[in-house]
Scaffold this active site. Structure first.
Site, PDB file in Angstrom:
ATOM      1  N   ARG A   8     -54.508 -27.848  31.444  1.00  0.00           N
ATOM      2  CA  ARG A   8     -54.556 -28.313  30.020  1.00  0.00           C
ATOM      3  C   ARG A   8     -56.169 -28.217  29.797  1.00  0.00           C
ATOM      4  NH1 ARG A   8     -51.932 -33.849  31.957  1.00  0.00           N
ATOM      5  NH2 ARG A   8     -50.676 -32.282  33.080  1.00  0.00           N
ATOM      6  N   LYS A  58     -53.437 -29.678  46.480  1.00  0.00           N
ATOM      7  CA  LYS A  58     -52.009 -29.803  46.503  1.00  0.00           C
ATOM      8  C   LYS A  58     -51.719 -29.692  48.133  1.00  0.00           C
ATOM      9  CE  LYS A  58     -50.962 -27.204  42.471  1.00  0.00           C
ATOM     10  NZ  LYS A  58     -50.087 -28.231  41.925  1.00  0.00           N
TER      11      LYS A  58
END
Ligand code: BES
Ligand code: ZN
Ligand code: ZN
Length: 504
Positions: free
Chosen positions: A356, A282
């Protein structure tokens, strides 16, 4: 924190450093608006109020207030509640929160004339809303401040004019609401704790320690070896670059009166103690605050804890998938293909879509317990903020009845929740040409529901499932006076508790 006291059948007021009275605004067609006090009020107090209110120009409008001294020498604060017909539970929560912000630092003992704050003649629900607002607003994350936030209050007395026979459950409601609020604040503490202190191992320990005090609860913690045995290839891939062991905390609550028909609810939470993005790193600005990436797990644990303390009539299993998403030479590289616990192969194209992966394996593990319902909560997608904004929890799933029940509970608690669809096109987009699935969609649009379409692959046959994306609502709810301006919101806990204690 401070103590609550609840008094019934109070004729005047319980003495305190300050006595707080709610006053509604009377709509006066054509005439000036005026504040009104309920008939049960103390005559002298009423006289003093009437005398001073005019000189202060107080009309009872929401946001107005004034202090006065009664003939008895006691200090009163009259607060405007607006028109009675428009005063609802959320307005009461907000009003209570505003009072906490104002009074906690100034007074040791405060009395609230709760009967003057009642919404639509519902005394017990009003008590609940008041304590939610006041208690949630009293929270401060000040454990790392050398100089703690100032708080003077030690006793909050709630006066009811109603006899105990007219508010039979009030004591229970108060005790239960305190437990829920404490749980909300417990979740906030976990989320706000920085990643150099709260890592998967310390987090799991903290939860296990807290759960020791819960009746009817068993705790099991799976570490790296156990996850390897369970073949949780996705979860382990996220943990590959971490200095800490992955931890899967598995809690089980069985109510005292459980039988074979007792409903079984499983809660699953994303517990990323920090999300750097991994190799798909990020940028600095987006990485900031990624300590809050374990908010899903803190939310479901807090809801679990509160529901247990309230003696929920359902069996509850709670699964928290904890790790950080870090980078080192062992960290999972984009393009890797791993095998999930349920046997499906997954191409990891972006290591930042890690939630996920953890959840998928934990959802499958949860499915082994054969629950009737699985609800997961996760700070899963930035796309949820794009779609719904900061204030809203995304809801997805495979069972409309369950979704409706959650929407109803969220409505009770005025927590914003909105359903998004899972269309076949999204399912298609999560397929890889070289593995059964890939962890990101082909295009970045619709990312929240596509993440849900991915998760759906790990829900075992016949289980009702709902997915809550709390990426937006998990923190920064500065518009709500009962949430801190910055940091963990603690929202969604109350909706989940409401759902579980009413589930049949
Ligand atoms: N933890 C983030 C989601 C997130 C982002 C929460 C911003 C709150 C604010 C999650 O692990 C993530 O990074 N998701 C990616 C998915 C993408 C790579 C498909 C995202 O949302 O950008
Ligand atoms: Zn991520
Ligand atoms: Zn994440």
């Amino acid at each position: 924190m401070f103590n609550y006291k609840l008094n019934y059948a109070v004729k005047g007021h319980t003495s305190s450093d300050l006595i707080v009275l709610g006053a509604f605004q009377k709509p006066a067609a054509g005439k000036a608006k005026t504040a009104s006090l309920d008939a049960h009020w103390d005559k002298e107090v009423k006289a003093a109020f009437e005398f001073v209110k005019n000189s202060k120009g107080f009309t009872g409008g929401a946001g107005e207030s004034f202090g006065f001294i009664g003939e008895n020498g006691e200090s009163y604060l009259a607060v405007g509640l607006g028109e009675k017909a428009k005063f609802d539970f959320e307005a009461l929560r907000k009003k209570a929160a505003g009072l906490a912000g104002e009074l906690n630092k100034k007074y040791k003992a405060v009395t609230i004339d709760l009967s003057t704050f009642v919404v639509k003649s519902k005394v017990e629900e009003s008590l609940e809303a008041f304590v939610e607002g006041y208690g949630m607003a009293t929270y401060a994350f000040d454990r790392h401040l050398t100089k703690k936030k100032e708080i003077k209050i030690t006793t909050l007395t709630l006066d009811l004019k109603e006899a105990k026979s007219k508010a039979k459950n009030a004591d229970k409601v108060l005790a239960n609401t305190i437990k829920v609020v404490e749980s909300v604040n417990f979740a906030r503490d976990l989320v706000n704790e920085p990643p150099n202190i709260l890592n998967s191992e310390t987090y799991a320990k903290e939860v296990a320690k807290d759960a020791k005090n819960l009746k009817g609860v068993k705790v099991k913690i799976l570490g790296k070896k156990e996850l390897q045995k369970e073949k949780m290839g996705m979860f382990l891939a996220v943990n590959a670059g971490s200095a800490f062991e992955p931890q899967l905390v598995h809690l089980t609550y069985t109510p005292a009166k459980a039988n074979s028909k007792t409903k079984h609810i499983a809660l699953v939470g994303k517990g990323l103690t920090f999300d750097t993005g991994g190799y798909s790193l990020k940028p600095g600005g987006s990485m900031m605050n990624m300590k809050f990436d374990m908010a899903g797990s803190a939310t479901v644990y807090a809801a679990f804890r509160a529901a247990v303390m309230l003696g929920a009539p359902v069996k509850i299993s709670c699964f928290l998938g904890m790790t950080d998403n870090a980078v080192n030479s062992l960290a999972t590289m984009p393009d890797s293909i791993v095998r999930a616990r349920n046997g499906k192969t997954v191409e990891i194209l972006n290591t930042d879509a890690e939630g996920r992966l953890v959840l998928g394996d934990v959802l499958d593990y949860a499915g082994d317990q054969k629950p009737d319902v699985i609800i997961d909560a996760a700070t899963l997608t930035g796309a949820c903020l794009v779609a719904l904004g900061h204030e809203v929890c995304g809801l997805m799933g495979n069972d409309q009845k369950l979704a409706d029940a959650l929407l109803k509970s969220a409505g009770h608690k005025n927590e914003r929740m909105w359903q998004l669809p899972i269309f076949d096109e999204y399912r298609e987009d999560m397929k890889s040409p070289i593995a059964d699935l890939k962890n990101i969609g082909g295009k970045s649009f619709g990312g929240t529901a596509k993440a849900a379409a991915f998760l759906e692959n790990f829900i075992q046959e016949g289980i009702s499932w709902a997915h809550l994306d709390i990426a937006g609502i998990g923190d920064g709810q500065g518009h709500l006076p009962y949430c801190p301006k910055h940091g963990a919101s603690g929202l969604v806990v109350r909706s989940l508790v409401d759902y579980m204690i009413n589930a049949k």
